[in-house]
Design a protein around this motif. Structure first.
Motif, PDB file in Angstrom:
ATOM      1  N   TYR A   1       6.551  -0.735  -1.650  1.00  0.00           N
ATOM      2  CA  TYR A   1       7.839  -1.401  -1.409  1.00  0.00           C
ATOM      3  C   TYR A   1       8.963  -0.821  -2.254  1.00  0.00           C
ATOM      4  O   TYR A   1      10.135  -0.968  -1.911  1.00  0.00           O
ATOM      5  CB  TYR A   1       7.729  -2.915  -1.571  1.00  0.00           C
TER       6      TYR A   1
ATOM      7  N   SER B   1       8.641  -2.581   3.413  1.00  0.00           N
ATOM      8  CA  SER B   1       8.689  -4.010   3.096  1.00  0.00           C
ATOM      9  C   SER B   1       7.305  -4.604   2.849  1.00  0.00           C
ATOM     10  O   SER B   1       6.361  -4.398   3.621  1.00  0.00           O
ATOM     11  CB  SER B   1       9.361  -4.770   4.242  1.00  0.00           C
ATOM     12  N   ARG B   2       7.215  -5.373   1.778  1.00  0.00           N
ATOM     13  CA  ARG B   2       5.975  -6.085   1.469  1.00  0.00           C
ATOM     14  C   ARG B   2       5.650  -7.116   2.550  1.00  0.00           C
ATOM     15  O   ARG B   2       4.504  -7.541   2.692  1.00  0.00           O
ATOM     16  CB  ARG B   2       6.118  -6.758   0.099  1.00  0.00           C
TER      17      ARG B   2
END
Length: 388
Positions: free
Chosen positions: A293, A298-299
């Motif tokens: 990330y 994106s996590r």
């Protein structure tokens, strides 16, 4: 020449495709000219290089979000008009004037500050008036509920300003539902009404622009002087599942890749990554990738079934995405080894991985996903040269 073998994670940007995408936009807009939106480092694609390629394609006006972005273009030798869409602090008005930038009038009170500076320095500050027809962000209100027409006229009459244009912005031009379409069509009506009223007062409105990317795709030729495409010249829209009224042949210019750093067999019942949210059912072959990330992945995509492509095999990300790494399940693909290239966005053999897939799982739009690719991800061009 950048040596791919030495890279951990990189974005390869095919700047030579921009000219094609510009032509696709031009097919939709008639005689309207293009104002290239290159804010936020051209949505992560490299503002200077995108501007240079847009210029080659005939674009002669550019827009950014803030003063520092405008200065970056000037320092790179871009002499064309540059509109600053956002707020510039009065303490920076000297720099506005020195750079010969065009500043958006974000409010009537702000116009008075710009005007006072111009008068104090015996000069005229170049501006475009922002008319707020429904976004309710920046701009002087001109909506059905409140039309501050007199304030807009006064801005044009200020002696310290050179008002070179007027513009507005669509909040729902991407939505073809009845309510949203009616709202956008009313914005167009309000904007044209405002321009006509200014002309009736003997005021030359200057350059008119209102269409953002979806305004171009869904409302095409509105007869304006300029339109403002952002992602379109990069070959993507905000979300490829959204219905549009046109059928352009865009070609994405960005590919996003990383390396396999390790491949190992993990036993039945073992868990993967922080939080232990993924459990192996049976022995699994797990590859670690050198991206996380902090690179912009994106996590939110953790354990959501996001696939990457390695050697033409689609393999899912498993476990939580870490700051600098993530893991994929490559069970059954014994040809995948350390050092292989993993494609998150782009073409790999017969597989095509789209940025939209990342955005959907992250519950966002491509604008954010692309802009969020961080500075430690090296950008290279189609010739494997560093993109400056």
């Amino acid at each position: 020449m950048i040596e791919i073998d030495k890279q951990r994670t990189w974005a390869q940007i095919h700047y030579d495709r921009i000219a094609h995408n510009v032509k696709e936009v031009q097919k939709l807009i008639g005689n309207t000219k293009i104002m290239g939106i290159v804010k936020a480092n051209a949505y992560g694609h490299g503002a200077v290089r995108c501007t240079q390629e847009l210029k080659k394609a005939g674009v002669d006006y550019f827009a950014v979000a803030c003063l520092s972005e405008a200065q970056q273009l000037r320092q790179a030798g871009i002499e064309d008009p540059i509109l600053i869409l956002g707020y510039t602090a009065p303490a920076c008005f000297d720099e506005l004037a020195q750079g010969h930038f065009v500043q958006s009038v974000v409010s009537y009170d702000y116009a008075k500050k710009l005007n006072a500076y111009g008068l104090a320095h015996n000069m005229k500050m170049s501006v475009h008036v922002k008319a707020d027809t429904g976004m309710n962000r920046t701009g002087i209100l001109y909506e059905d509920g409140q039309k501050d027409f007199e304030q807009i006229c006064e801005v044009y009459w200020m002696k310290g300003l050179d008002v070179q244009g007027i513009f507005s912005h669509f909040p729902v031009s991407d939505d073809l539902g009845c309510d949203s379409k009616a709202f956008t069509e009313n914005q167009i009506r309000l904007f044209n009404e405002l321009v006509d009223r200014l002309k009736a007062q003997g005021i030359e409105p200057g350059l008119r622009h209102i269409q953002n990317s979806y305004g171009i795709l869904n409302y095409k030729d509105l007869g304006m002087d300029y339109c403002r495409p952002g992602l379109l010249y990069m070959g993507v829209t905000s979300d490829d599942t959204i219905e549009i009224e046109s059928n352009p042949d865009f070609i994405p210019i960005l590919e996003w890749k990383t390396k396999v750093s390790l491949v190992k067999d993990v036993p039945d019942g073992a868990t993967i990554s922080y939080g232990r949210h993924y459990t192996c059912h049976g022995t699994r072959r797990i590859a670690s990738l050198a991206i996380g990330y902090a690179d912009g992945l994106s996590r939110m995509c953790s354990n959501q079934g996001l696939n990457v492509s390695i050697r033409g095999h689609l393999v899912p990300i498993v476990g939580n995405i870490c700051m600098d790494q993530c893991m994929v399940d490559v069970t059954g693909f014994d040809d995948i080894v350390e050092g292989d290239v993993a494609t998150l966005v782009g073409k790999d053999g017969d597989q095509i991985c789209k940025v939209d897939e990342i955005s959907r799982l992250a519950k966002t739009i491509n604008n954010e996903t692309l802009s969020a690719i961080t500075s430690r991800v090296v950008r290279i061009d189609q010739n494997n040269e560093l993109a400056k």
